[in-house]
Design an enzyme around this catalytic site. Structure first.
Site, PDB file in Angstrom:
ATOM      1  N   ASP A  81       0.875  -1.176   0.000  1.00  0.00           N
ATOM      2  CA  ASP A  81       0.000   0.000   0.000  1.00  0.00           C
ATOM      3  C   ASP A  81       0.908   1.219   0.000  1.00  0.00           C
ATOM      4  OD1 ASP A  81      -2.465   1.454   0.275  1.00  0.00           O
ATOM      5  OD2 ASP A  81      -2.052   1.674   2.415  1.00  0.00           O
ATOM      6  N   ASP A 116       0.612   5.328   0.204  1.00  0.00           N
ATOM      7  CA  ASP A 116      -0.269   6.479   0.395  1.00  0.00           C
ATOM      8  C   ASP A 116       0.549   7.763   0.416  1.00  0.00           C
ATOM      9  OD1 ASP A 116      -2.512   4.847   0.606  1.00  0.00           O
ATOM     10  OD2 ASP A 116      -2.493   4.838   2.799  1.00  0.00           O
TER      11      ASP A 116
END
Ligand code: ADP
Ligand code: MG
Length: 170
Positions: free
Chosen positions: A95, A97
């Site tokens: 992930d 971000d």
């Protein structure tokens, strides 16, 4: 060429987690250049408990890409590295971000900057303390050191990497 300073959070809780972080960093060039690396931390899952523990890291990068182009780039790296859609807060190979993008504030459906959960996430604030303790959150106007005082850090454990962090980017 306009150069932006951006902080990106990396997380992985499936497969070879350390390799996933490293592969993600290596996939950023040539448009995005890492300039600082936090330590890696092992952290409990957030939002949904029934899944393996995460490795988390925050990096600082330089880039000329505007915010939405950078988001597209990160999403395409996630896909290339084999991330498959699951559910929100579910397990993931990688992930990526965007935490902060200069002192820009964006609030749209696809992109919110600063990332809206920063203040609640020790797994972001603890690594931010490694590389940018004096960075000022552009909305709350509080420095990272101050935000970090309000979260419990007891479950955020330093992880001993098998390979040196950022070795390819010295
Ligand atoms: P998670 O919220 O668990 O990180 P995803 O990585 O699947 O879930 O992201 C869901 C969506 O969040 C992305 O498709 C992206 O459009 C959106 N998003 C909003 N703000 C940001 C940000 N600052 N960084 C990355 N993604 C963001
Ligand atoms: Mg994400």
């Amino acid at each position: 060429m306009d150069s932006h300073t951006v902080f990106i959070s990396l997380g992985s809780n499936l497969g070879n987690r350390e390799k996933a972080l490293k592969d993600a960093v290596n996939s950023l060039s040539p448009d995005v250049t890492p300039t600082a690396f936090s330590k890696i931390y092992e952290t409990p899952p957030w939002g949904y408990d029934q899944q393996p523990t995460f490795l988390n890291q925050v990096i600082r990068v330089k880039t000329a890409l505007p915010p939405f182009d950078l988001l597209d780039k990160l999403k395409s790296i996630e896909k290339d590295l084999g991330r498959r859609p699951t559910f929100r807060y579910g397990p993931r190979l990688i992930d990526m971000d965007i935490l902060f993008f200069d002192a820009i504030v964006i609030s749209s459906e696809r992109l919110t900057i600063p990332h809206p959960e920063i203040e609640n996430r020790a797994f972001v604030l603890v690594p931010m303390m490694d590389i940018a303790p004096d960075f000022i959150h552009p909305v709350s106007c509080r420095p990272i050191t101050n935000l970090a005082k309000d979260v419990s850090k007891k479950k955020i454990k330093e992880y001993q990497p098998k390979e040196e962090i950022g070795r390819d980017h010295a």
